[in-house]
Design a protein around this motif. Structure first.
Motif, PDB file in Angstrom:
ATOM      1  N   GLU A   1       8.873   1.598   0.950  1.00 33.10           N
ATOM      2  CA  GLU A   1       9.999   1.232   0.038  1.00 33.10           C
ATOM      3  C   GLU A   1      10.314   0.863   0.205  1.00 33.10           C
ATOM      4  O   GLU A   1      11.113  -0.098   1.871  1.00 33.10           O
TER       5      GLU A   1
ATOM      6  N   ASN B   1       9.590  -1.472  -5.688  1.00 34.43           N
ATOM      7  CA  ASN B   1       8.477  -1.259  -6.432  1.00 34.43           C
ATOM      8  C   ASN B   1       8.201   0.253  -7.372  1.00 34.43           C
ATOM      9  O   ASN B   1       7.396  -0.006  -8.197  1.00 34.43           O
TER      10      ASN B   1
ATOM     11  N   THR C   1       0.741  -1.439  -0.632  1.00 36.65           N
ATOM     12  CA  THR C   1      -0.036   0.082   0.043  1.00 36.65           C
ATOM     13  C   THR C   1       0.928   1.182  -0.238  1.00 36.65           C
ATOM     14  O   THR C   1       0.311   2.303  -0.763  1.00 36.65           O
ATOM     15  N   SER C   2       2.099   0.823   0.761  1.00 36.80           N
ATOM     16  CA  SER C   2       2.829   2.377   1.196  1.00 36.80           C
ATOM     17  C   SER C   2       4.210   1.858   1.094  1.00 36.80           C
ATOM     18  O   SER C   2       4.643   1.009   2.124  1.00 36.80           O
TER      19      SER C   2
END
Lengths: 304, 322
Positions: B70, B79, B67-68
């Motif tokens: 690195e 990503n 979802t978020s």
């Protein structure tokens, strides 16, 4: 090798035995006279014909069938000649319908499956399930309507009814294949999705395999053995639909001949047609069982 | 020492919709996880079932899209790269799954299974596939004759060896071991763990070792991260974590591990309550409903990872007080 041959022989013998029982029962049922009645009198069940009479008649019919003694019927043609001619036409429909159903079903099933994604497609699934729910008469009427519309636009590849040319077989083959294709598509989609949940597919993704490679090398290899289990079911589906398809398309195959024999009260003719249809079912079922057993070999642990 | 993998604030949320589609719940399987894995070392991730360890592994493998956050492989954010480039990078990140019975394709021979990654990434020439397969089998302690067999002809331990051989086929830099010994007998576990250790020394590969057995983690890891409800609550060198645990959850976890010495008597610290639902996690510190030393601040404010000493961090308000 010896164990395999022994298993195959046992299976073959048991199939033949079941077929013989089936054939005997068909003859027995068809030997029951049309005026057979059962009444209840003074606390007892009384039938117009005794079991001994029916079994005697059954044995007589079986003897004449086995000896090939069928009386002439339509327009001076021998029944065997009629059946040989019709059998070829029906086999074209059956085999083509089954093959088309399998091919279309597998392609549609691959298209329907989520192929590892989370998002479901109700639309794709509905397109598969709806043909399974439609009555055959409606499907055939739609196909014939489509053929009429196409012929108005000078596309005459599909013939609405009749027999004699390859074009006359196209619509009956399509009509026969729709229900099995829907069934195979559903089985294919579910088996592909179950394979995508397995760890070895996730490992293949992690290895960097392309989607095509995962589908053909891993998923389909495992899914085909599950799909082959469903092939026997489509044989019975297709044979059940044969009568409606041949009748609606005026395609002079075995099933229409069966109706004609029934109208003419030709018991022996009816019996022969039913037994031939039964034999076709057993042969096709045997081919599918063989395919499942030897081509898509199950693993030892699946047999435990 | 360089880090082979760096994870920063990794978050993964799954949306669950009720059957009629009227309600949508959000499950934070991974909730802001950060760690580094140095070259040639092993980071152990330990925690209860459902704490997000396996999801973290899948996020690094990009089997699941985060979802978020690195994820850096040798400084490159994986990503942000294309699928084509990711397929090339997959050569460097491999996985060994928990279930050896499901991780091998039952319709492929061992030779096919081991030569598949060789052909995808062109590790060797086509003519050398057989030779390379034999080398890999020997490396993991299997016979060359096993190449023509199917997975169902092997025991669980042998299948796991095949899985490890498949993982090292691409000469990776980083391997995620997702509970590789959980499904095996204790006697076989030690063989597999020793094999993994030997391969690490020989091939200089880094591991992310996911497990819920503390003794296994202690044996394998250089660093340990303790996870609870999608977060890392404590991380540090294995000696710091096992000899000087700071977070209450880590203390209870270590206390609950049995000691194979009946003469040692110790006071059991039981964790009260049940694991909270990840759909409705507690406010503030996620461990506070079950913690014996929870304060008012724990209910209101979520603690950050605070440095205890070099390489050792813990997320607890009490630790900062010390």
């Amino acid at each position: 090798m010896y164990k395999l041959a022994k298993k195959t022989c046992i299976r073959l013998v048991s199939s033949i035995a079941i077929f013989i029982i089936f054939a005997y029962m068909v003859v027995a049922i068809c030997s029951i006279p049309r005026d057979f009645t059962v009444s209840f009198s003074k606390g007892k069940l009384i039938s117009s014909y005794s079991l001994k009479d029916i079994s005697t008649k059954t044995n007589t019919n079986i003897t004449s069938l086995v000896s090939g003694n069928l009386t002439n019927t339509f327009k001076g043609k021998n029944q065997w000649e009629i059946l040989t001619e019709k059998l070829g036409k029906t086999l074209i429909l059956l085999i083509s319908g089954i093959l088309l159903g399998i091919v279309l079903g597998i392609i549609k099933g691959i298209f329907d499956s989520r192929k590892g994604t989370i998002k479901d497609s109700h639309y794709k699934v509905l397109l598969t399930i709806i043909p399974m729910s439609f009555p055959d008469l409606l499907v055939i009427a739609v196909l014939q309507g489509m053929a009429i519309w196409l012929s108005k636009h000078n596309i005459t590849i599909f013939k609405v009814a009749g027999h004699g040319t390859i074009n006359h077989t196209l619509l009956p083959i399509i009509a026969l294949s729709i229900l099995p294709a829907s069934y195979i598509a559903r089985v294919t989609a579910l088996s592909i999705e179950s394979c995508y949940n397995m760890d070895y597919v996730k490992v293949a993704m992690g290895k960097g395999c392309s989607k095509t490679r995962i589908l053909w090398n891993h998923v389909m290899r495992n899914a085909l053995s599950i799909i082959s289990e469903g092939l026997s079911s489509i044989t019975s589906l297709i044979i059940c639909n044969l009568l409606i398809v041949e009748f609606m398309f005026s395609y002079m195959g075995l099933a229409v001949t069966l109706v004609q024999f029934c109208k003419n009260n030709d018991i022996r003719g009816m019996v022969v047609v039913i037994i031939i249809l039964g034999a076709i079912y057993f042969i096709l079922d045997g081919i599918f069982q063989f395919t499942k057993k030897f081509v898509f070999q199950s693993l030892k642990e699946e047999n435990i | 020492m360089n880090n082979i993998i760096e994870v920063r604030n990794l978050v993964k949320q799954f949306e669950l919709t009720s059957k009629l589609g009227l309600q949508t719940h959000c499950v934070k399987a991974v909730n802001g996880v950060s760690f580094d894995v140095p070259e040639g070392e092993t980071l152990g991730l330990v925690g209860e079932s459902g704490c997000g360890k396996t999801t973290t592994g899948k996020l690094i493998l990009r089997l699941v899209k985060p979802t978020s956050g690195e994820i850096y492989l040798e400084g490159k954010d994986i990503n942000k790269i294309s699928k084509k480039e990711m397929r090339r990078i997959r050569k460097d990140i491999q996985v060994v799954f928990q279930n050896p019975y499901a991780a091998l394709d039952p319709k492929m021979t061992v030779a096919d299974i081991l030569s598949e990654p060789l052909s995808i990434h062109r590790i060797v020439f086509k003519y050398d596939y057989d030779k390379e397969v034999k080398r890999l089998l020997n490396l993991v302690g299997l016979s060359e004759k096993d190449a023509k067999k199917f997975p169902h002809e092997f025991s669980g331990g042998q299948r796991q060896r095949i899985g490890i051989a498949r993982a090292i086929a691409t000469r990776p830099k980083f391997i995620i071991c997702d509970e590789p010994v959980s499904a095996l007998d204790v006697s076989v576990q030690s063989q597999i763990l020793n094999l993994l250790n030997d391969l690490q020394k020989e091939l200089k590969v880094s591991y992310l070792f996911i497990a819920h057995g503390l003794n296994v983690i202690r044996h394998m890891s250089d660093k340990v991260g303790v996870m609870y409800l999608g977060k890392i609550v404590e991380i540090g060198r294995v000696e710091d974590i096992f000899n000087n645990p700071m977070h209450p959850y880590t203390k209870v976890l270590l206390n609950s591990a049995p000691i194979p010495d009946p003469t040692i008597i110790r006071e059991r610290q039981a964790i009260k309550g049940e694991v909270p639902s990840p759909i409705t996690p507690p406010s503030g510190c996620s461990f506070h409903p079950r913690c014996n030393i929870a304060m008012e601040i724990c209910k209101n404010k979520s603690p950050e990872l605070i440095k205890i000493n070099e390489g050792h961090k813990a997320a607890c308000h009490f630790c900062s007080a010390e």
